[in-house]
Motif scaffolding. Structure first.
Motif, PDB file in Angstrom:
ATOM      1  N   THR A 230       0.834  -1.200   0.000  1.00 16.36           N
ATOM      2  CA  THR A 230       0.000   0.000   0.000  1.00 16.36           C
ATOM      3  C   THR A 230       0.868   1.250   0.000  1.00 16.36           C
ATOM      4  OG1 THR A 230      -1.691   1.263   1.200  1.00 16.36           O
ATOM      5  CG2 THR A 230      -0.163  -0.040   2.529  1.00 16.36           C
ATOM      6  N   SER A 231       0.333   2.310  -0.566  1.00 14.47           N
ATOM      7  CA  SER A 231       1.027   3.595  -0.533  1.00 14.47           C
ATOM      8  C   SER A 231       0.758   4.343   0.766  1.00 14.47           C
ATOM      9  CB  SER A 231       0.599   4.455  -1.729  1.00 14.47           C
ATOM     10  OG  SER A 231       1.077   3.883  -2.924  1.00 14.47           O
ATOM     11  N   GLY A 232      -0.141   3.794   1.590  1.00 14.07           N
ATOM     12  CA  GLY A 232      -0.369   4.407   2.895  1.00 14.07           C
ATOM     13  C   GLY A 232      -1.785   4.891   3.119  1.00 14.07           C
ATOM     14  N   ILE A 233      -2.772   4.032   2.832  1.00  6.50           N
ATOM     15  CA  ILE A 233      -4.177   4.370   3.086  1.00  6.50           C
ATOM     16  C   ILE A 233      -4.433   4.042   4.555  1.00  6.50           C
ATOM     17  CG2 ILE A 233      -6.547   4.125   2.267  1.00  6.50           C
ATOM     18  CD1 ILE A 233      -4.446   5.032   0.148  1.00  6.50           C
ATOM     19  N   VAL A 234      -4.123   4.976   5.417  1.00  4.86           N
ATOM     20  CA  VAL A 234      -4.015   4.735   6.855  1.00  4.86           C
ATOM     21  C   VAL A 234      -5.234   4.055   7.479  1.00  4.86           C
ATOM     22  CG1 VAL A 234      -3.866   5.937   9.086  1.00  4.86           C
ATOM     23  CG2 VAL A 234      -2.209   6.435   7.274  1.00  4.86           C
ATOM     24  N   PRO A 235      -6.474   4.500   7.204  1.00  5.58           N
ATOM     25  CA  PRO A 235      -7.614   3.871   7.883  1.00  5.58           C
ATOM     26  C   PRO A 235      -7.822   2.396   7.550  1.00  5.58           C
ATOM     27  CG  PRO A 235      -8.230   6.009   6.983  1.00  5.58           C
ATOM     28  CD  PRO A 235      -6.899   5.662   6.404  1.00  5.58           C
ATOM     29  N   GLU A 236      -7.246   1.921   6.454  1.00  2.00           N
ATOM     30  CA  GLU A 236      -7.459   0.537   6.036  1.00  2.00           C
ATOM     31  C   GLU A 236      -6.327  -0.395   6.466  1.00  2.00           C
ATOM     32  OE1 GLU A 236     -10.512  -0.216   3.660  1.00  2.00           O
ATOM     33  OE2 GLU A 236     -10.713   1.310   5.208  1.00  2.00           O
ATOM     34  N   LEU A 248       2.545  -7.336   4.985  1.00  2.00           N
ATOM     35  CA  LEU A 248       2.300  -5.948   4.599  1.00  2.00           C
ATOM     36  C   LEU A 248       3.586  -5.294   4.107  1.00  2.00           C
ATOM     37  CD1 LEU A 248       0.231  -3.537   4.606  1.00  2.00           C
ATOM     38  CD2 LEU A 248       1.195  -2.936   6.844  1.00  2.00           C
ATOM     39  N   ALA A 249       3.469  -4.585   2.995  1.00  2.00           N
ATOM     40  CA  ALA A 249       4.563  -3.756   2.491  1.00  2.00           C
ATOM     41  C   ALA A 249       4.025  -2.343   2.303  1.00  2.00           C
ATOM     42  CB  ALA A 249       5.103  -4.303   1.170  1.00  2.00           C
ATOM     43  N   VAL A 250       4.897  -1.368   2.504  1.00  2.00           N
ATOM     44  CA  VAL A 250       4.498   0.035   2.393  1.00  2.00           C
ATOM     45  C   VAL A 250       5.410   0.739   1.397  1.00  2.00           C
ATOM     46  CG1 VAL A 250       4.197   2.214   3.621  1.00  2.00           C
ATOM     47  CG2 VAL A 250       3.671   0.058   4.770  1.00  2.00           C
ATOM     48  N   SER A 251       4.802   1.407   0.427  1.00  2.00           N
ATOM     49  CA  SER A 251       5.574   2.203  -0.533  1.00  2.00           C
ATOM     50  C   SER A 251       5.968   3.504   0.155  1.00  2.00           C
ATOM     51  CB  SER A 251       4.725   2.487  -1.783  1.00  2.00           C
ATOM     52  OG  SER A 251       4.457   1.296  -2.481  1.00  2.00           O
ATOM     53  N   PRO A 265       1.713  11.288  -3.684  1.00  2.00           N
ATOM     54  CA  PRO A 265       0.820  12.393  -3.309  1.00  2.00           C
ATOM     55  C   PRO A 265      -0.205  12.075  -2.225  1.00  2.00           C
ATOM     56  CG  PRO A 265       1.119  12.339  -5.682  1.00  2.00           C
ATOM     57  CD  PRO A 265       1.765  11.096  -5.146  1.00  2.00           C
ATOM     58  N   ILE A 266      -0.506  10.797  -1.986  1.00  2.00           N
ATOM     59  CA  ILE A 266      -1.442  10.462  -0.908  1.00  2.00           C
ATOM     60  C   ILE A 266      -0.881  10.917   0.437  1.00  2.00           C
ATOM     61  CG2 ILE A 266      -0.575   8.143  -0.349  1.00  2.00           C
ATOM     62  CD1 ILE A 266      -4.272   9.153  -0.698  1.00  2.00           C
ATOM     63  N   ASN A 267       0.420  11.202   0.473  1.00  2.00           N
ATOM     64  CA  ASN A 267       1.060  11.702   1.693  1.00  2.00           C
ATOM     65  C   ASN A 267       0.460  13.035   2.140  1.00  2.00           C
ATOM     66  OD1 ASN A 267       3.474  11.108   3.530  1.00  2.00           O
ATOM     67  ND2 ASN A 267       3.847  13.244   2.979  1.00  2.00           N
ATOM     68  N   ARG A 268      -0.134  13.765   1.208  1.00  2.00           N
ATOM     69  CA  ARG A 268      -0.762  15.037   1.577  1.00  2.00           C
ATOM     70  C   ARG A 268      -2.014  14.806   2.408  1.00  2.00           C
ATOM     71  NH1 ARG A 268      -0.407  16.877  -4.706  1.00  2.00           N
ATOM     72  NH2 ARG A 268       1.883  16.888  -4.866  1.00  2.00           N
ATOM     73  N   LYS A 269      -2.584  13.614   2.301  1.00  2.00           N
ATOM     74  CA  LYS A 269      -3.767  13.264   3.100  1.00  2.00           C
ATOM     75  C   LYS A 269      -3.356  12.586   4.396  1.00  2.00           C
ATOM     76  CE  LYS A 269      -7.432  12.112   0.952  1.00  2.00           C
ATOM     77  NZ  LYS A 269      -8.465  11.424   0.128  1.00  2.00           N
ATOM     78  N   TRP A 270      -2.471  11.607   4.289  1.00  2.00           N
ATOM     79  CA  TRP A 270      -1.950  10.906   5.467  1.00  2.00           C
ATOM     80  C   TRP A 270      -0.429  10.999   5.408  1.00  2.00           C
ATOM     81  CZ3 TRP A 270      -5.772   7.990   2.582  1.00  2.00           C
ATOM     82  CH2 TRP A 270      -7.053   8.055   3.161  1.00  2.00           C
ATOM     83  N   GLU A 277       2.439   6.036  12.644  1.00  2.00           N
ATOM     84  CA  GLU A 277       1.599   5.749  13.812  1.00  2.00           C
ATOM     85  C   GLU A 277       0.751   4.504  13.561  1.00  2.00           C
ATOM     86  OE1 GLU A 277      -1.915   7.919  16.494  1.00  2.00           O
ATOM     87  OE2 GLU A 277      -0.894   9.022  14.899  1.00  2.00           O
ATOM     88  N   ALA A 278       0.186   4.413  12.356  1.00  2.00           N
ATOM     89  CA  ALA A 278      -0.625   3.242  12.012  1.00  2.00           C
ATOM     90  C   ALA A 278       0.227   1.979  11.943  1.00  2.00           C
ATOM     91  CB  ALA A 278      -1.332   3.473  10.679  1.00  2.00           C
ATOM     92  N   LEU A 279       1.441   2.100  11.437  1.00  2.00           N
ATOM     93  CA  LEU A 279       2.313   0.933  11.310  1.00  2.00           C
ATOM     94  C   LEU A 279       2.814   0.454  12.674  1.00  2.00           C
ATOM     95  CD1 LEU A 279       4.348   1.974   8.139  1.00  2.00           C
ATOM     96  CD2 LEU A 279       2.405   0.401   8.278  1.00  2.00           C
ATOM     97  N   LYS A 280       3.060   1.384  13.580  1.00  2.00           N
ATOM     98  CA  LYS A 280       3.491   0.988  14.927  1.00  2.00           C
ATOM     99  C   LYS A 280       2.392   0.225  15.659  1.00  2.00           C
ATOM    100  CE  LYS A 280       6.932   4.639  15.519  1.00  2.00           C
ATOM    101  NZ  LYS A 280       7.272   5.943  16.144  1.00  2.00           N
TER     102      LYS A 280
END
Length: 395
Positions: A230-236, A248-251, A265-270, A277-280
Motif C-alpha cells: 500500500t502507498s499508505g491508506i491509513v484507515p485501512e 504488509l509492504a508500504v511504498s 501524493p497520498i502523503n498530503r492526506k496521510w 503511527e498506524a504501522l506501529k
C-alpha cells in the motif's frame, strides 16, 4: 491530517456494469456467496455446504472450467449448474517473456479493459505480481501506472482470476486422479499485490480474492506467502491484518513530507507521521512478520546518506526490513536511477542500524515488466517528460 479522515479517491471509480440477467460467474464468489447462489438455484439447504465444497475443489484445486468434468456431481445437477453459472477468468491478450525468464501478461477483463500481470521465477520461489485496479488514482510520480488514470476496481473474480490464469500458463493444476502435486515445489508460490492500482482502495474485493487464494481446499497458499503493498491508506491498514492476515509492504520512498508529497501524493492526506503511527500499531507486526518498507532509489532525490540515517530513525520501534528498489526507467520518466555505489552506501547505513536492507534485483526490464513500469498497453500513449514533471511538482 488525522488518521480518521474519510477515504476519497482523486478520480471517479467507474463501477463495472453487471448484467441483471445471465449466468453468474463462480470465480470470485466467497463460500457463503456460492452457497446462497446454489440455494437460489434450487439446491436444498442441507446439501448446499457439501455442494460448495465439491465445486470449490473442482474450480480452485483442480482448475476445472467445465461443469461436465465435475464427475462426482450428478449429471442433472451439472446440467443445472451450467444453466445458471459460468467459470470465467481474464483473457490473455498477450504474453511476453524476458531474457531473465520473467513473464508479463496483458489480460482483458469485462468491459474490454486491460491490466498487466507479471510472473517472476526464482530458484526457490515463483512470485506473481497481480493488479487490483485498472489504472491508479494515486499518481505517484515515479510510477508508470500512476500516469494512467483510474478506470475502475477489479472484482474479486478478476483478481483471483489472474492467479488462475498464471497457473494455466505454468501448467500447475494437478490432474484429477493423479495426486495433488504437493510433492514438488510450486512454480507459483507467492503472490504480491504490487501490480496496477492501490489494493486498499479496493479492500473488499482484494480481501475476498486473497481468502480464496488461501483456502486450504483450493489454491492453498499460506498467508505468509501473500504480500499486500500500500502507498499508505491509513484507515485501512489495520484491517489488512484483521481481515486478510497477509504480509504488509508500504511504498515509503522518502524521509520528509516535502519529498514524499511529490513522490507519493497520498502523503498530503496521510503524512509520514500518521502512516508511521498506524504501522506501529499494526496488529501483526513482529520480528517474525516484519513490515517491508519499499524505497525506490532516485538519483539526487531521496538517496543521500542523510536520507538513510533519517529513514532508520523514522522506523525505530517497528519490526521492519527495507527493500531498496533501483528505479526502473520508463519513457518520459522524470527521474534517474541512483548510481549503484550510492545504493550500496545507502544500504550499508541501513544494515548497520540493524535492519535488513536487500537491494531488489531488477527483473523484466527489457519487457517493461519491472517494478513501477506496468501500464495497460492501450494506455501507452506517452506523456512528455515536461508534462510529468509539471504534474509531479518537479523542476
Amino acid at each position: 491530517m488525522s488518521a480518521s479522515a474519510p477515504i476519497t479517491q482523486d478520480v471517479l471509480t467507474i463501477k463495472r456494469q453487471v448484467p441483471e440477467d445471465g449466468p453468474t460467474n463462480i470465480v470470485g464468489l466467497t463460500r457463503p456467496a456460492l452457497r446462497e447462489a446454489l440455494i437460489a438455484m434450487g439446491t436444498p439447504e442441507k446439501q448446499a455446504k457439501m455442494r460448495v465444497n465439491q465445486i470449490w475443489q473442482w474450480v480452485y484445486h483442480w482448475g476445472v472450467r467445465d461443469f461436465a468434468e465435475m464427475t462426482n456431481l450428478a449429471k442433472d445437477f451439472r446440467t443445472k449448474l451450467a444453466a445458471h453459472f459460468v467459470i470465467e477468468i481474464p483473457e490473455v491478450v498477450s504474453k511476453t517473456v524476458s531474457a531473465d525468464g520473467t513473464r508479463k501478461y496483458l489480460v482483458r477483463i469485462a468491459g474490454g479493459h486491460e491490466v498487466e500481470v507479471v510472473y517472476i521465477p526464482e530458484e526457490d520461489r515463483g512470485t506473481l505480481c497481480i493488479s487490483s485496479q485498472v489504472g491508479c488514482t494515486l499518481t505517484c510520480s515515479f510510477c508508470h501506472t500512476g500516469t494512467q488514470k483510474l478506470v475502475r476496481n477489479l472484482t474479486a473474480g478478476e483478481i483471483i482470476g489472474q492467479v488462475m490464469m498464471a497457473r494455466d500458463d505454468l501448467g500447475e493444476w494437478p490432474e484429477p486422479g493423479q495426486g495433488t502435486g504437493e510433492n514438488g515445489p510450486r512454480l507459483l508460490s507467492n503472490i504480491v499485490l504490487m501490480g496496477m492500482g492501490e489494493p486498499l482502495y479496493n479492500f473488499e474485493n482484494v480481501r475476498d480474492a486473497m481468502k480464496i487464494a488461501m483456502d486450504g481446499e483450493g489454491i492453498a497458499l499460506s498467508r505468509r506467502r501473500i504480500t499486500l503493498s500500500t502507498s499508505g491508506i491509513v484507515p485501512e491498514i489495520a484491517k489488512t491484518a484483521e481481515e486478510i492476515g497477509c504480509q504488509l509492504a508500504v511504498s515509503f520512498h522518502a524521509t520528509t513530507d516535502e519529498v514524499r508529497d511529490k513522490l507519493v501524493p497520498i502523503n498530503r492526506k496521510w503524512n509520514i507521521a500518521a502512516l508511521l503511527e498506524a504501522l506501529k500499531a499494526y496488529p501483526k507486526a513482529s520480528n517474525s512478520e516484519r513490515i517491508t518498507f519499499e524505497y525506490v532509489m532516485l538519483k539526487d532525490v531521496n538517496d543521500s546518506d542523510e536520507d538513510a540515517r533519517r529513514l532508520v530513525k523514522l522506523i525505530e520501534g517497528i519490526p521492519a526490513k527495507i527493500n531498496l528498489i533501483p528505479f526502473n526507467e520508463w519513457p518520459g520518466a522524470p527521474y534517474e536511477r541512483s548510481d549503484w555505489a550510492r545504493i550500496e552506501a545507502f544500504a550499508d547505513i541501513v544494515y548497520k542500524a540493524g535492519y535488513a536492507s536487500p537491494i531488489r534485483t531488477p527483473r523484466g526490464e527489457d519487457i517493461m515488466a519491472a517494478c513501477g513500469q506496468l501500464k495497460s498497453a492501450t494506455e501507452r500513449a506517452r506523456k512528455s517528460r515536461k508534462q510529468i514533471e509539471a504534474e509531479a511538482g518537479i523542476g
